[in-house]
Each structure stands twice: as structure tokens, then as C-alpha cells.
Motif scaffolding. Structure first.
Motif, PDB file in Angstrom:
ATOM      1  N   VAL A 203      -5.043  -7.393  -6.365  1.00 27.23           N
ATOM      2  CA  VAL A 203      -5.022  -8.641  -7.130  1.00 27.23           C
ATOM      3  C   VAL A 203      -3.688  -8.735  -7.877  1.00 27.23           C
ATOM      4  CG1 VAL A 203      -6.094  -9.900  -9.026  1.00 27.23           C
ATOM      5  CG2 VAL A 203      -7.524  -8.762  -7.325  1.00 27.23           C
ATOM      6  N   LEU A 204      -3.015  -9.882  -7.742  1.00 27.40           N
ATOM      7  CA  LEU A 204      -1.663 -10.028  -8.285  1.00 27.40           C
ATOM      8  C   LEU A 204      -1.666 -10.291  -9.784  1.00 27.40           C
ATOM      9  CD1 LEU A 204      -0.186 -12.289  -5.459  1.00 27.40           C
ATOM     10  CD2 LEU A 204       0.233  -9.848  -5.782  1.00 27.40           C
ATOM     11  N   ALA A 205      -0.684  -9.721 -10.474  1.00 32.55           N
ATOM     12  CA  ALA A 205      -0.477  -9.964 -11.905  1.00 32.55           C
ATOM     13  C   ALA A 205       0.296 -11.274 -12.066  1.00 32.55           C
ATOM     14  CB  ALA A 205       0.322  -8.813 -12.496  1.00 32.55           C
ATOM     15  N   PRO A 206       0.241 -11.899 -13.268  1.00 36.77           N
ATOM     16  CA  PRO A 206       0.926 -13.176 -13.461  1.00 36.77           C
ATOM     17  C   PRO A 206       2.398 -13.184 -13.027  1.00 36.77           C
ATOM     18  CG  PRO A 206      -0.511 -12.744 -15.317  1.00 36.77           C
ATOM     19  CD  PRO A 206      -0.578 -11.534 -14.431  1.00 36.77           C
ATOM     20  N   ALA A 207       3.147 -12.113 -13.308  1.00 36.61           N
ATOM     21  CA  ALA A 207       4.573 -12.106 -12.931  1.00 36.61           C
ATOM     22  C   ALA A 207       4.725 -12.157 -11.411  1.00 36.61           C
ATOM     23  CB  ALA A 207       5.259 -10.859 -13.485  1.00 36.61           C
ATOM     24  N   GLN A 208       3.823 -11.486 -10.705  1.00 38.50           N
ATOM     25  CA  GLN A 208       3.878 -11.517  -9.235  1.00 38.50           C
ATOM     26  C   GLN A 208       3.494 -12.896  -8.708  1.00 38.50           C
ATOM     27  OE1 GLN A 208       1.104  -8.149  -9.040  1.00 38.50           O
ATOM     28  NE2 GLN A 208       2.561  -7.172  -7.640  1.00 38.50           N
ATOM     29  N   LEU A 209       2.508 -13.513  -9.357  1.00 38.01           N
ATOM     30  CA  LEU A 209       2.107 -14.866  -8.962  1.00 38.01           C
ATOM     31  C   LEU A 209       3.280 -15.825  -9.161  1.00 38.01           C
ATOM     32  CD1 LEU A 209      -1.448 -14.897 -10.557  1.00 38.01           C
ATOM     33  CD2 LEU A 209      -0.941 -14.942  -8.110  1.00 38.01           C
ATOM     34  N   GLU A 210       3.986 -15.647 -10.260  1.00 38.60           N
ATOM     35  CA  GLU A 210       5.105 -16.535 -10.551  1.00 38.60           C
ATOM     36  C   GLU A 210       6.191 -16.385  -9.485  1.00 38.60           C
ATOM     37  OE1 GLU A 210       5.241 -17.073 -14.632  1.00 38.60           O
ATOM     38  OE2 GLU A 210       7.235 -17.977 -14.630  1.00 38.60           O
ATOM     39  N   ARG A 211       6.437 -15.175  -9.044  1.00 41.71           N
ATOM     40  CA  ARG A 211       7.447 -14.970  -7.988  1.00 41.71           C
ATOM     41  C   ARG A 211       7.030 -15.653  -6.692  1.00 41.71           C
ATOM     42  NH1 ARG A 211       8.340 -10.026 -10.435  1.00 41.71           N
ATOM     43  NH2 ARG A 211       6.915  -8.836  -9.136  1.00 41.71           N
ATOM     44  N   ARG A 212       5.732 -15.787  -6.470  1.00 42.60           N
ATOM     45  CA  ARG A 212       5.254 -16.482  -5.264  1.00 42.60           C
ATOM     46  C   ARG A 212       5.088 -17.976  -5.519  1.00 42.60           C
ATOM     47  NH1 ARG A 212       3.673 -11.268  -4.724  1.00 42.60           N
ATOM     48  NH2 ARG A 212       3.097 -10.479  -2.671  1.00 42.60           N
TER      49      ARG A 212
ATOM     50  N   LEU B 162       3.236 -19.458  -7.715  1.00 45.98           N
ATOM     51  CA  LEU B 162       1.815 -19.767  -7.847  1.00 45.98           C
ATOM     52  C   LEU B 162       1.449 -19.889  -9.319  1.00 45.98           C
ATOM     53  CD1 LEU B 162       0.063 -17.426  -5.272  1.00 45.98           C
ATOM     54  CD2 LEU B 162      -0.264 -19.892  -5.444  1.00 45.98           C
ATOM     55  N   ILE B 163       0.563 -20.803  -9.602  1.00 45.53           N
ATOM     56  CA  ILE B 163       0.086 -20.940 -10.973  1.00 45.53           C
ATOM     57  C   ILE B 163      -0.741 -19.715 -11.367  1.00 45.53           C
ATOM     58  CG2 ILE B 163       0.086 -23.448 -11.134  1.00 45.53           C
ATOM     59  CD1 ILE B 163      -2.934 -23.351 -10.404  1.00 45.53           C
ATOM     60  N   HIS B 164      -0.843 -19.492 -12.648  1.00 47.66           N
ATOM     61  CA  HIS B 164      -1.702 -18.419 -13.158  1.00 47.66           C
ATOM     62  C   HIS B 164      -2.258 -18.871 -14.506  1.00 47.66           C
ATOM     63  CE1 HIS B 164       1.843 -17.346 -15.549  1.00 47.66           C
ATOM     64  NE2 HIS B 164       2.525 -17.422 -14.424  1.00 47.66           N
ATOM     65  N   ARG B 165      -2.957 -17.964 -15.158  1.00 51.95           N
ATOM     66  CA  ARG B 165      -3.687 -18.381 -16.353  1.00 51.95           C
ATOM     67  C   ARG B 165      -2.863 -18.322 -17.627  1.00 51.95           C
ATOM     68  NH1 ARG B 165      -9.183 -18.560 -14.938  1.00 51.95           N
ATOM     69  NH2 ARG B 165      -9.653 -17.339 -13.072  1.00 51.95           N
ATOM     70  N   ASP B 166      -1.641 -17.817 -17.563  1.00 46.80           N
ATOM     71  CA  ASP B 166      -0.855 -17.678 -18.797  1.00 46.80           C
ATOM     72  C   ASP B 166      -0.420 -19.030 -19.359  1.00 46.80           C
ATOM     73  OD1 ASP B 166      -1.179 -15.029 -18.501  1.00 46.80           O
ATOM     74  OD2 ASP B 166       0.965 -14.519 -18.445  1.00 46.80           O
ATOM     75  N   GLU B 167      -0.249 -19.028 -20.667  1.00 37.73           N
ATOM     76  CA  GLU B 167       0.130 -20.227 -21.387  1.00 37.73           C
ATOM     77  C   GLU B 167       1.462 -20.811 -20.872  1.00 37.73           C
ATOM     78  OE1 GLU B 167      -2.133 -21.400 -23.338  1.00 37.73           O
ATOM     79  OE2 GLU B 167      -0.888 -23.127 -23.896  1.00 37.73           O
ATOM     80  N   SER B 168       2.370 -19.929 -20.415  1.00 36.33           N
ATOM     81  CA  SER B 168       3.717 -20.369 -20.025  1.00 36.33           C
ATOM     82  C   SER B 168       3.700 -21.418 -18.901  1.00 36.33           C
ATOM     83  CB  SER B 168       4.549 -19.164 -19.584  1.00 36.33           C
ATOM     84  OG  SER B 168       3.881 -18.479 -18.537  1.00 36.33           O
ATOM     85  N   VAL B 169       2.676 -21.403 -18.066  1.00 39.56           N
ATOM     86  CA  VAL B 169       2.634 -22.380 -16.964  1.00 39.56           C
ATOM     87  C   VAL B 169       1.465 -23.353 -17.146  1.00 39.56           C
ATOM     88  CG1 VAL B 169       3.818 -20.937 -15.263  1.00 39.56           C
ATOM     89  CG2 VAL B 169       1.326 -20.785 -15.477  1.00 39.56           C
ATOM     90  N   ARG B 170       1.025 -23.460 -18.379  1.00 36.14           N
ATOM     91  CA  ARG B 170      -0.169 -24.234 -18.695  1.00 36.14           C
ATOM     92  C   ARG B 170      -0.106 -25.676 -18.188  1.00 36.14           C
ATOM     93  NH1 ARG B 170      -3.848 -24.218 -22.978  1.00 36.14           N
ATOM     94  NH2 ARG B 170      -5.333 -25.898 -22.594  1.00 36.14           N
ATOM     95  N   ARG B 171       1.030 -26.328 -18.424  1.00 33.06           N
ATOM     96  CA  ARG B 171       1.097 -27.748 -18.049  1.00 33.06           C
ATOM     97  C   ARG B 171       0.997 -27.917 -16.541  1.00 33.06           C
ATOM     98  NH1 ARG B 171       5.023 -31.589 -21.243  1.00 33.06           N
ATOM     99  NH2 ARG B 171       3.628 -33.011 -20.167  1.00 33.06           N
ATOM    100  N   GLN B 172       1.633 -27.003 -15.811  1.00 36.04           N
ATOM    101  CA  GLN B 172       1.567 -27.096 -14.357  1.00 36.04           C
ATOM    102  C   GLN B 172       0.155 -26.764 -13.851  1.00 36.04           C
ATOM    103  OE1 GLN B 172       4.295 -24.642 -11.983  1.00 36.04           O
ATOM    104  NE2 GLN B 172       5.060 -26.582 -11.196  1.00 36.04           N
ATOM    105  N   SER B 173      -0.447 -25.713 -14.405  1.00 38.24           N
ATOM    106  CA  SER B 173      -1.794 -25.383 -13.910  1.00 38.24           C
ATOM    107  C   SER B 173      -2.787 -26.472 -14.303  1.00 38.24           C
ATOM    108  CB  SER B 173      -2.246 -23.989 -14.345  1.00 38.24           C
ATOM    109  OG  SER B 173      -2.039 -23.782 -15.687  1.00 38.24           O
ATOM    110  N   ASP B 174      -2.584 -27.097 -15.454  1.00 38.91           N
ATOM    111  CA  ASP B 174      -3.445 -28.231 -15.825  1.00 38.91           C
ATOM    112  C   ASP B 174      -3.303 -29.370 -14.819  1.00 38.91           C
ATOM    113  OD1 ASP B 174      -4.530 -27.004 -17.989  1.00 38.91           O
ATOM    114  OD2 ASP B 174      -3.390 -28.109 -19.500  1.00 38.91           O
ATOM    115  N   ALA B 175      -2.080 -29.591 -14.360  1.00 39.67           N
ATOM    116  CA  ALA B 175      -1.850 -30.676 -13.395  1.00 39.67           C
ATOM    117  C   ALA B 175      -2.617 -30.397 -12.099  1.00 39.67           C
ATOM    118  CB  ALA B 175      -0.357 -30.827 -13.110  1.00 39.67           C
ATOM    119  N   PHE B 176      -2.586 -29.156 -11.650  1.00 37.97           N
ATOM    120  CA  PHE B 176      -3.330 -28.827 -10.420  1.00 37.97           C
ATOM    121  C   PHE B 176      -4.844 -28.905 -10.659  1.00 37.97           C
ATOM    122  CE2 PHE B 176       0.769 -27.001  -9.113  1.00 37.97           C
ATOM    123  CZ  PHE B 176       0.883 -27.639  -7.899  1.00 37.97           C
ATOM    124  N   ARG B 177      -5.263 -28.498 -11.844  1.00 31.52           N
ATOM    125  CA  ARG B 177      -6.700 -28.617 -12.146  1.00 31.52           C
ATOM    126  C   ARG B 177      -7.135 -30.080 -12.138  1.00 31.52           C
ATOM    127  NH1 ARG B 177      -5.778 -24.579 -16.025  1.00 31.52           N
ATOM    128  NH2 ARG B 177      -6.564 -22.579 -15.320  1.00 31.52           N
TER     129      ARG B 177
END
Ligand SMILES: Nc1ncnc2c1ncn2[C@@H]1O[C@H](COP(=O)(O)OP(=O)(O)OP(=O)(O)O)[C@@H](O)[C@H]1O
Ligand SMILES: [Mg+2]
Length: 257
Positions: free
Chosen positions: A41-50, A52-67
């Protein structure tokens, strides 16, 4: 028409014409999502390199958009799982990025699983983006020899509950594959086996390939991805006009970098 504004690169508009005809009734026998084995299972930093959105606050606006897009599709589907086709207006506008992240957004909901199928035969990229080694083949290998079954072509992605079917062998033209009986049967089986499984087809851009239209015959919904500031309004309306209005779920405006 509803518009969602986002500074993070994703705007979404839902076409008012979308409805749910074509969604066959499927019963909702339960399946043990919790039992899905998940390795690496990928950690947030690995998801970011791919990318991909993740649950961290730093990408909140983007993950909210996909939600938000997820919520819209679920609303249109009226309680049924579905096959959604993602296609860009022109090459590079971001259908693969949006398809990958939308599949992740569905899998983030612990009651759902998602299956991303790379249907861009000429320029396949999801396996590279997700760091998947397609050692036992992909979609085309299955369609060349359907008797082997599609199971070996379903790979883990590092995102819990999200799976990938890569293209496998590259091909110039998808028409003969996408309109084949094994393709349709496999998709029906993949969707009907688990009522909580949502399927995303990542197709080639509408401009330059007939495959996008052919693939739309297999989908319940079509999501058109427009490159913000890149695809003209005329190109966007030409792209959407090629699809059955009853399947058109909306246009996602993507700010590709
Ligand atoms: N909103 C975004 N934020 C960050 N990166 C993005 C975004 N949209 C696209 N990208 C990146 O831009 C590149 C092109 O995007 P992508 O591969 O999704 O386009 P595409 O429409 O699928 O292209 P193709 O025609 O090759 O299938 C990729 O490297 C992708 O990760
Ligand atoms: Mg792509």
C-alpha cells in the motif's frame, strides 16, 4: 448546468441531459471487500509521485474536486454500479490523469472498489503511471485468448481497493477488439460480479481516433475531459456531440501543467 470551480486544476460540469437508461438492474449480493488482499500500500509521498490524490490536507482541494465528480456520477447511477468511459477532447488533455484519480476517489470510499482499464491501445500509460509491471499481460492479451480468463490481467495498484487492467500488447486500432463479443462479455462479468465495483475505461482522445466512440457503446456513462485553456469551446462541443446524450455525464475541465 452546474460548474465547480477549483484553483487546483479541476472544474467539473454535469450535463443536464444525462440519465440512467442502459443501466441494467443488478442485484446487490454482498462481497467481502475487507477480504481483498492488499500488498505494498502506497504512502502519500509515493501517491503524489504517481500523480494520485491522497488523504493529506496538502492536496485537499484536488481530492475534493474528484470526490465531487464521484458524487455526481453516483447520483446519476441511482444506486447501481457502472462502467464510465473517460476520454479527452484532444491528446494530452488529461483523460488518463482524471481516470486514474477518479478510480482512486471511488476506492477511497471503503464500501467501494474500482477497476481502471487502460483502453488507449496506441499510447498506453496507466501501468507506467501506477508503477505496475504487467507481467501476466493485459486487456489485448486477454482478448487474443479469452479462454485464459481476465483474472490474471487484474493488478493491484498500491491504492487499497483499486485495481488496474493494463492494455498489454500495443495495437494500432481498437475497433476489432472493442466491438468484440469477448470484450462486452468480460465487462459485463467484471461489473456484475461485485455490485460495489465501479469500472473506469481510459480511452484515447476523441480527436484522432475512432476508438473513443466505439468504446462509448460499452459504457453506461461518458465523461469528456477538456484541457482548460487548451481545448476550444468548438472542439469541446464537437467532441461531446459524438456521444449518445443519454450517456454523457459531463465535461471535466482539467488544468494540465
Ligand atoms: N491536473 C493535472 N495535474 C498534474 N498533472 C497532470 C494534470 N493533468 C495531466 N497531468 C499530467 O500531464 C500529462 C498528460 O496527461 P494524461 O496522460 O492524463 O493525458 P491524456 O489525455 O491521457 O493523454 P493521451 O492522449 O496520451 O492519452 C501526464 O504526465 C499527467 O500526469
Ligand atoms: Mg491517456
Amino acid at each position: 448546468m452546474n460548474t465547480m470551480d477549483s484553483a487546483t486544476g479541476l472544474d467539473e460540469r454535469a450535463a443536464t441531459t444525462a440519465h440512467t437508461t442502459g443501466l441494467a438492474h443488478r442485484n446487490s449480493s454482498s462481497h467481502a471487500i475487507a477480504g481483498m488482499a492488499e500488498a505494498n500500500v502506497l504512502a502519500p509521498a509515493q501517491l503524489e509521485r504517481r500523480r494520485l490524490i491522497h488523504r493529506d490536507e496538502s492536496v485537499r482541494r484536488q481530492s475534493d474536486a474528484f470526490r465531487e465528480v464521484r458524487t455526481r456520477l453516483l447520483g446519476l447511477a441511482d444506486g447501481q454500479n457502472f462502467v464510465a468511459l473517460m476520454v479527452a477532447v484532444s491528446p494530452g488533455s488529461g483523460s488518463s490523469f482524471v481516470a486514474r484519480n477518479l478510480a482512486a476517489a471511488f476506492a477511497f470510499d471503503e464500501t467501494k472498489t474500482s477497476l481502471l482499464i487502460d483502453c488507449n491501445l496506441r499510447y498506453p500509460g496507466q501501468h507506467k503511471a501506477l508503477g505496475v509491471d504487467p507481467a501476466s499481460g493485459g486487456l489485448i492479451d486477454f482478448l487474443d485468448a479469452p479462454d485464459r480468463g481476465i483474472e490474471p490481467m487484474i493488478y493491484q495498484t498500491g491504492v487499497p481497493r483499486m485495481r488496474l487492467i493494463p492494455t498489454g500488447k500495443a495495437r494500432e486500432n481498437g475497433a476489432e477488439y472493442f466491438s468484440s463479443a469477448p470484450m462486452r462479455t468480460a465487462l459485463d462479468e467484471l461489473r456484475n460480479r461485485y455490485p460495489d465495483r465501479y469500472i473506469f475505461l481510459d480511452g484515447p482522445a476523441v480527436e484522432g481516433s475512432p476508438d473513443a466512440r466505439i468504446l462509448s457503446d460499452l459504457a453506461d456513462f461518458v465523461v469528456v475531459v477538456a484541457g482548460y485553456g487548451r481545448d476550444t469551446p468548438k472542439a469541446i462541443s464537437q467532441a461531446t456531440a459524438g456521444f449518445d446524450p443519454g450517456k454523457l455525464a459531463g465535461v471535466v475541465f482539467n488544468h494540465a501543467p
